[in-house]
Design a protein around this motif. Structure first.
Motif, PDB file in Angstrom:
ATOM      1  N   GLU A 108       3.182  17.816  14.769  1.00  0.00           N
ATOM      2  CA  GLU A 108       2.664  17.057  15.846  1.00  0.00           C
ATOM      3  C   GLU A 108       1.953  15.630  15.487  1.00  0.00           C
ATOM      4  O   GLU A 108       1.954  14.733  16.051  1.00  0.00           O
ATOM      5  CB  GLU A 108       1.330  17.914  16.393  1.00  0.00           C
ATOM      6  N   LEU A 109       1.610  15.720  14.076  1.00  0.00           N
ATOM      7  CA  LEU A 109       0.861  14.492  13.559  1.00  0.00           C
ATOM      8  C   LEU A 109       1.403  13.597  12.673  1.00  0.00           C
ATOM      9  O   LEU A 109       2.361  14.077  11.766  1.00  0.00           O
ATOM     10  CB  LEU A 109      -0.675  14.665  13.002  1.00  0.00           C
ATOM     11  N   TRP A 110       1.533  12.408  12.611  1.00  0.00           N
ATOM     12  CA  TRP A 110       1.853  11.360  11.663  1.00  0.00           C
ATOM     13  C   TRP A 110       0.939  11.536  10.438  1.00  0.00           C
ATOM     14  O   TRP A 110      -0.434  11.824  10.663  1.00  0.00           O
ATOM     15  CB  TRP A 110       1.894  10.015  12.047  1.00  0.00           C
ATOM     16  N   VAL A 111       1.438  11.839   9.248  1.00  0.00           N
ATOM     17  CA  VAL A 111       0.605  12.035   8.089  1.00  0.00           C
ATOM     18  C   VAL A 111       1.056  11.023   7.125  1.00  0.00           C
ATOM     19  O   VAL A 111       2.218  10.521   6.862  1.00  0.00           O
ATOM     20  CB  VAL A 111       1.494  13.423   7.349  1.00  0.00           C
ATOM     21  N   TYR A 112      -0.100  10.615   6.753  1.00  0.00           N
ATOM     22  CA  TYR A 112      -0.361   9.418   5.682  1.00  0.00           C
ATOM     23  C   TYR A 112      -0.997  10.105   4.426  1.00  0.00           C
ATOM     24  O   TYR A 112      -2.089  10.418   4.392  1.00  0.00           O
ATOM     25  CB  TYR A 112      -1.227   8.498   6.337  1.00  0.00           C
ATOM     26  N   ASP A 113       0.138   9.676   2.970  1.00  0.00           N
ATOM     27  CA  ASP A 113      -0.642  10.102   1.867  1.00  0.00           C
ATOM     28  C   ASP A 113      -1.434   8.914   1.514  1.00  0.00           C
ATOM     29  O   ASP A 113      -0.875   7.673   1.127  1.00  0.00           O
ATOM     30  CB  ASP A 113       0.671  10.083   1.048  1.00  0.00           C
ATOM     31  N   ILE A 114      -2.820   9.315   1.246  1.00  0.00           N
ATOM     32  CA  ILE A 114      -3.662   8.126   0.836  1.00  0.00           C
ATOM     33  C   ILE A 114      -3.771   8.142  -0.857  1.00  0.00           C
ATOM     34  O   ILE A 114      -4.750   7.470  -1.237  1.00  0.00           O
ATOM     35  CB  ILE A 114      -4.916   8.127   1.646  1.00  0.00           C
ATOM     36  N   GLY A 115      -3.171   8.887  -1.597  1.00  0.00           N
ATOM     37  CA  GLY A 115      -3.306   9.166  -2.867  1.00  0.00           C
ATOM     38  C   GLY A 115      -2.074   8.938  -3.708  1.00  0.00           C
ATOM     39  O   GLY A 115      -2.032   9.723  -4.633  1.00  0.00           O
ATOM     40  N   GLU A 116      -1.208   8.102  -3.289  1.00  0.00           N
ATOM     41  CA  GLU A 116      -0.016   8.238  -4.168  1.00  0.00           C
ATOM     42  C   GLU A 116      -0.043   7.802  -5.580  1.00  0.00           C
ATOM     43  O   GLU A 116       0.464   8.364  -6.441  1.00  0.00           O
ATOM     44  CB  GLU A 116       1.179   7.099  -3.595  1.00  0.00           C
ATOM     45  N   GLU A 173       8.788  14.086  18.066  1.00  0.00           N
ATOM     46  CA  GLU A 173       9.706  15.227  17.551  1.00  0.00           C
ATOM     47  C   GLU A 173       8.929  15.729  16.445  1.00  0.00           C
ATOM     48  O   GLU A 173       8.437  15.084  15.457  1.00  0.00           O
ATOM     49  CB  GLU A 173      10.852  14.329  17.164  1.00  0.00           C
ATOM     50  N   PRO A 174       8.885  17.062  16.030  1.00  0.00           N
ATOM     51  CA  PRO A 174       8.365  17.933  14.903  1.00  0.00           C
ATOM     52  C   PRO A 174       9.121  17.215  13.496  1.00  0.00           C
ATOM     53  O   PRO A 174      10.398  17.173  13.800  1.00  0.00           O
ATOM     54  CB  PRO A 174       8.431  19.169  15.260  1.00  0.00           C
ATOM     55  N   SER A 175       8.741  17.334  12.513  1.00  0.00           N
ATOM     56  CA  SER A 175       9.379  17.170  11.259  1.00  0.00           C
ATOM     57  C   SER A 175       8.865  17.896  10.044  1.00  0.00           C
ATOM     58  O   SER A 175       7.761  18.663  10.573  1.00  0.00           O
ATOM     59  CB  SER A 175       9.287  15.676  10.812  1.00  0.00           C
ATOM     60  N   GLN A 176       9.407  18.079   8.976  1.00  0.00           N
ATOM     61  CA  GLN A 176       9.072  19.093   8.010  1.00  0.00           C
ATOM     62  C   GLN A 176       7.523  18.634   7.628  1.00  0.00           C
ATOM     63  O   GLN A 176       6.833  19.487   7.059  1.00  0.00           O
ATOM     64  CB  GLN A 176      10.011  18.983   6.815  1.00  0.00           C
TER      65      GLN A 176
END
Length: 369
Positions: A160-168, A153-156
């Motif tokens: 298409e892809l799972w997004v991982y923040d590597i610099g919180e 399911e698309p999200s904001q």
């Protein structure tokens, strides 16, 4: 004396932005950190630095919790580095800047933005702590990503892809000046199915243009009106330089979004943002505009950080600490935060979104609050 006999002082070489950012004089290290190849590589980059062994990167007497160091706030960031092993590797749900917050390969920053929340947890000093076990961090991300499967399911955050923040808790563009951690992570996400990396940045590190992300890394360039940034974005790349770099990073294979945060309300804040959006529109290429999106977070400040800032940069608090506009809110960590007042803030967010839509109609606003 003739001109030919005049002795001119020796011209000092002009420092690069990277050299001005980091002039490491002291490195605190956990013994296990220098048993890793990455730890030894970092030590080799700074052969003249004083090395001090510590039991834990989290507990360094005289550095953390030392209120007397507040006047050395910027010098500590520029000259001090901590090397450690990241021992806990949690992946947390986010849903705003990313789907998930990955365990960071660093914490702290050499820049000194007056509103940064990370120093609240360190106590009067916030230099970079670099974790040398990036291979274990990447393995934890891979395990989590495989468990997610495909994003049906698309999200904001991404369609298409799972997004991982590597610099919180750090700025990865600055961290890349210290080691190959970020280069390794960009390469890792390049081949990780169904996922991409992201981080927000206020520093233009052009070495990243050679990392070949192939669309699997999203950099969010943090932007605000230049007149405000000159007060609160201490030791960062100038706003014009950040805007000018967007096209180059898009051409290098990055996805580039705008991180319009924090929005700091001044007497003429909407007029200043109108000028900023017009500057962005004039600078961006058609390719950059076609992939553009933005996120917006209005300022939340903190009572403890306010007191710290008064010790090293009181001018910034004239913009950040506004009791006439703000109301208190107790944070999840138990501290007292202040944010723009309920009702007033809702109108501000609405006005900001309308201005962005009018000035940059091709820029999707992913979220704003």
């Amino acid at each position: 004396m003739t001109l030919s006999h005049l002795e001119l002082p020796e011209r000092r070489p002009r420092l690069t932005a990277a050299q001005r950012m980091l002039q490491i004089e002291t490195i605190y290290y956990e013994p296990a950190a220098i048993e890793r190849a990455r730890g030894r590589e970092v030590l080799d980059r700074f052969p003249g630095a004083r090395k001090i062994e510590v039991a834990s990167h989290r507990d360094i007497p005289g550095l953390y919790g030392n209120e007397g160091r507040v006047r050395e706030w910027v010098r500590t960031k520029r000259s001090t580095l901590v090397l450690g092993i990241r021992k806990t590797l949690p992946v947390r749900v986010n849903g705003r800047s990313a789907d998930f917050i990955a365990p960071g390969q660093a914490s702290g920053c050499a820049m000194a933005c007056a509103y940064c929340y990370v120093p609240r947890h360190k106590g009067f000093a916030n230099p970079i702590t670099l974790f040398v076990n990036v291979d274990e961090i990447n393995a934890a991300i891979a395990k989590h990503s495989v468990a997610q499967g495909f994003k049906w399911e698309p999200s904001q955050t991404d369609p298409e892809l799972w997004v991982y923040d590597i610099g919180e808790n750090s700025d990865c563009s600055v961290d890349a000046l210290l080691s190959d951690n970020i280069k390794d992570q960009v390469a890792f996400f390049r081949t990780l199915p169904g996922a991409k990396a992201t981080w927000a940045t206020k520093f233009i590190n052009r070495a990243l243009l050679d990392y070949d992300p192939q669309g699997k890394t999203r950099i969010r360039f943090s932007l605000m009106p230049a007149s405000v940034a000159r007060v609160v974005d201490v030791r960062t790349s100038p706003m014009a330089e950040r805007i000018a770099a967007v096209n180059d990073f898009v051409e290098a294979g990055y996805e580039v979004h705008l991180n319009l945060s924090p929005v700091i309300v001044t007497e003429n804040w909407l007029a200043l943002y109108a000028e900023l959006f017009e500057e962005i529109d004039a600078a961006l290429s058609p390719r950059a505009k076609a992939q553009l999106a933005a996120e917006c977070i209005f300022l939340t400040h903190n009572e403890g950080l306010h007191r710290v800032n008064l010790g090293w940069h009181p001018r910034g608090e004239d913009l950040l600490w506004r009791p006439d506009l703000q109301e208190p809110k107790r944070s999840e960590m138990g501290g007292i935060n202040v944010r723009y007042r309920t009702g007033m803030k809702g109108r501000m967010v609405s006005d900001f979104a309308a201005l962005l839509a009018a000035k940059l109609p091709y820029c999707r606003l992913r979220y704003a609050f």
